[in-house]
Write a protein that holds these residues in place. Structure first.
Motif, mmCIF file in Angstrom:
data_model
loop_
_atom_site.group_PDB
_atom_site.id
_atom_site.type_symbol
_atom_site.label_atom_id
_atom_site.label_comp_id
_atom_site.label_asym_id
_atom_site.label_seq_id
_atom_site.Cartn_x
_atom_site.Cartn_y
_atom_site.Cartn_z
ATOM 1 N N SER A 82 0.829 -1.201 0.000
ATOM 2 C CA SER A 82 0.000 0.000 0.000
ATOM 3 C C SER A 82 0.866 1.255 0.000
ATOM 4 O O SER A 82 1.949 1.275 0.591
ATOM 5 N N TYR A 109 0.148 3.814 1.540
ATOM 6 C CA TYR A 109 -0.209 4.586 2.731
ATOM 7 C C TYR A 109 0.106 3.839 4.022
ATOM 8 O O TYR A 109 -0.585 3.987 5.028
ATOM 9 N N LYS A 121 -13.373 15.918 2.537
ATOM 10 C CA LYS A 121 -13.045 14.529 2.213
ATOM 11 C C LYS A 121 -11.557 14.247 2.430
ATOM 12 O O LYS A 121 -11.173 13.145 2.855
ATOM 13 N N ALA A 143 -9.681 11.527 4.830
ATOM 14 C CA ALA A 143 -8.635 10.626 4.330
ATOM 15 C C ALA A 143 -7.406 10.640 5.236
ATOM 16 O O ALA A 143 -6.745 9.613 5.412
ATOM 17 N N ASN A 198 -8.404 8.107 7.860
ATOM 18 C CA ASN A 198 -8.784 6.716 7.537
ATOM 19 C C ASN A 198 -7.978 6.118 6.384
ATOM 20 O O ASN A 198 -8.200 4.963 6.007
ATOM 21 N N ASP A 199 -7.072 6.899 5.783
ATOM 22 C CA ASP A 199 -6.170 6.419 4.720
ATOM 23 C C ASP A 199 -6.903 6.005 3.445
ATOM 24 O O ASP A 199 -6.348 5.302 2.603
ATOM 25 N N GLU A 200 -8.156 6.473 3.284
ATOM 26 C CA GLU A 200 -8.924 6.203 2.062
ATOM 27 C C GLU A 200 -8.948 7.495 1.243
ATOM 28 O O GLU A 200 -9.707 8.411 1.531
ATOM 29 N N TYR A 201 -8.117 7.549 0.196
ATOM 30 C CA TYR A 201 -7.905 8.809 -0.510
ATOM 31 C C TYR A 201 -8.696 8.943 -1.816
ATOM 32 O O TYR A 201 -8.757 10.032 -2.391
ATOM 33 N N ARG A 202 -9.315 7.888 -2.287
ATOM 34 C CA ARG A 202 -9.947 7.936 -3.600
ATOM 35 C C ARG A 202 -11.075 8.972 -3.669
ATOM 36 O O ARG A 202 -11.150 9.760 -4.624
ATOM 37 N N ASP A 203 -11.964 8.992 -2.685
ATOM 38 C CA ASP A 203 -13.083 9.932 -2.721
ATOM 39 C C ASP A 203 -12.608 11.380 -2.773
ATOM 40 O O ASP A 203 -13.154 12.200 -3.515
#
Length: 309
Positions: free
Chosen positions: A152, A154, A198, A202, A205-210
């Protein structure tokens, strides 16, 4: 014998002084490879709210700058402290070089060491400094369930006893990520900008796509790229992203001059020297093209921040 002692002492002092001069000249030559550019941005088109948002974003850039310093080498802050306490004649030059290169390695000369004796780790500060490619690959071969997390962009790879673990950025840099998220949310509350809120999520929560998708819709006075992007500091595998900030103000007059090119976007896409399957023929004529003035930067951009009045 006693007659020669003062002469020997004087020769030693002369040699030491000569070495200091030579070292000073060497460090100055390294510094002379850089020039200071006074970047002026016209902020007259910004509203009071825009300026408040800009200050928040510059504060985020400062936070991410510190994260990047740790990502580059986890003991970087300690090395800077050692330089400060060294009391060398060249301390000021060394500190300037350290700040320019984000560490004691000359990034313009294949990471040649200019302070201390620690070679720059190929895995920077996002892998154990003694990790090899073979060890990393062997771990994944033996623990295939870890592959996604280990590769990953991240996560930081750490040793825990005789084990290797992947720690998400939101945990590895928890304090800084919380600071950055709070500032981004404060900025978002002033503008109701989806990207800022958003991206704040990120950071935690390390979720960068949105947030990346929301970034594509940015079309305001402020243009920003802020977060973990480039991977070239990871010289071990190139998997890990590193934090940066690129904060700019749109130049409306010069941006308007580029509007004429929007009608040619489809034609330019058609003539790109790449296979057709990689071309975007759905690109609209309203794709934003802007001229911007940079007002702040940090992290992998290796830029200084300018104050906003």
């Amino acid at each position: 014998m006693s007659h020669n002692k003062p002469q020997a002492s004087q020769d030693t002092k002369t040699l030491a002084a000569t070495e200091v001069v030579a070292t000073t000249d060497h460090y100055q030559a390294m510094l002379d490879k850089f020039i200071t550019v006074d970047m002026q941005a016209d902020l007259s088109s910004l509203s009071d709210i825009d300026k408040r948002v800009l200050r928040k974003l510059i504060s985020v850039a400062d936070v991410l700058d510190k994260v990047y310093l740790e990502q580059t080498y986890e003991n970087n802050a300690e090395i800077r402290k050692q330089i400060q306490e060294s009391n060398l004649a060249n301390t000021a030059q060394l500190l300037s070089l350290y700040d320019l290169h984000y560490g004691p390695w000359d990034t313009l000369e294949d990471d040649k060491i200019f302070f201390g004796d620690i070679p720059r780790p190929k895995g920077a500060g996002v892998y154990p400094t003694d990790m090899t490619k073979a060890e990393f690959n062997q771990w994944i071969q033996d623990h295939p369930q870890d592959e996604v997390a280990f590769k990953s962009g991240y996560t930081v790879i750490k040793r825990q006893g005789d084990k290797l673990v992947a720690i998400p950025y939101s945990q590895a840099y928890a304090t800084q990520m919380q600071q950055a998220a709070e500032l981004m949310r404060e900025a978002a509350a002033l503008t109701q900008d989806a990207f800022l809120s958003k991206r704040a999520d990120a950071f935690l929560n390390d979720e960068y796509r949105d947030s990346e998708m929301a970034w594509m819709d940015l079309d305001g006075t402020l243009e920003v790229a802020i977060g973990p992007y480039e991977t070239y500091t990871d010289k071990l595998f190139g998997y890990k992203t590193f934090f940066e900030a690129f904060i700019t103000v749109r130049n409306p007059e010069d941006s308007a001059k580029l509007d004429v090119y929007k009608q040619y976007l489809k034609g330019m896409e058609l003539n790109l020297p790449i296979p057709d399957e990689h071309k975007n023929f759905q690109r609209g004529s309203e794709s934003p093209i802007s001229v911007v003035d940079q007002v702040a930067g940090g992290g992998t951009l290796l830029l200084q921040r300018d104050p906003v009045s």
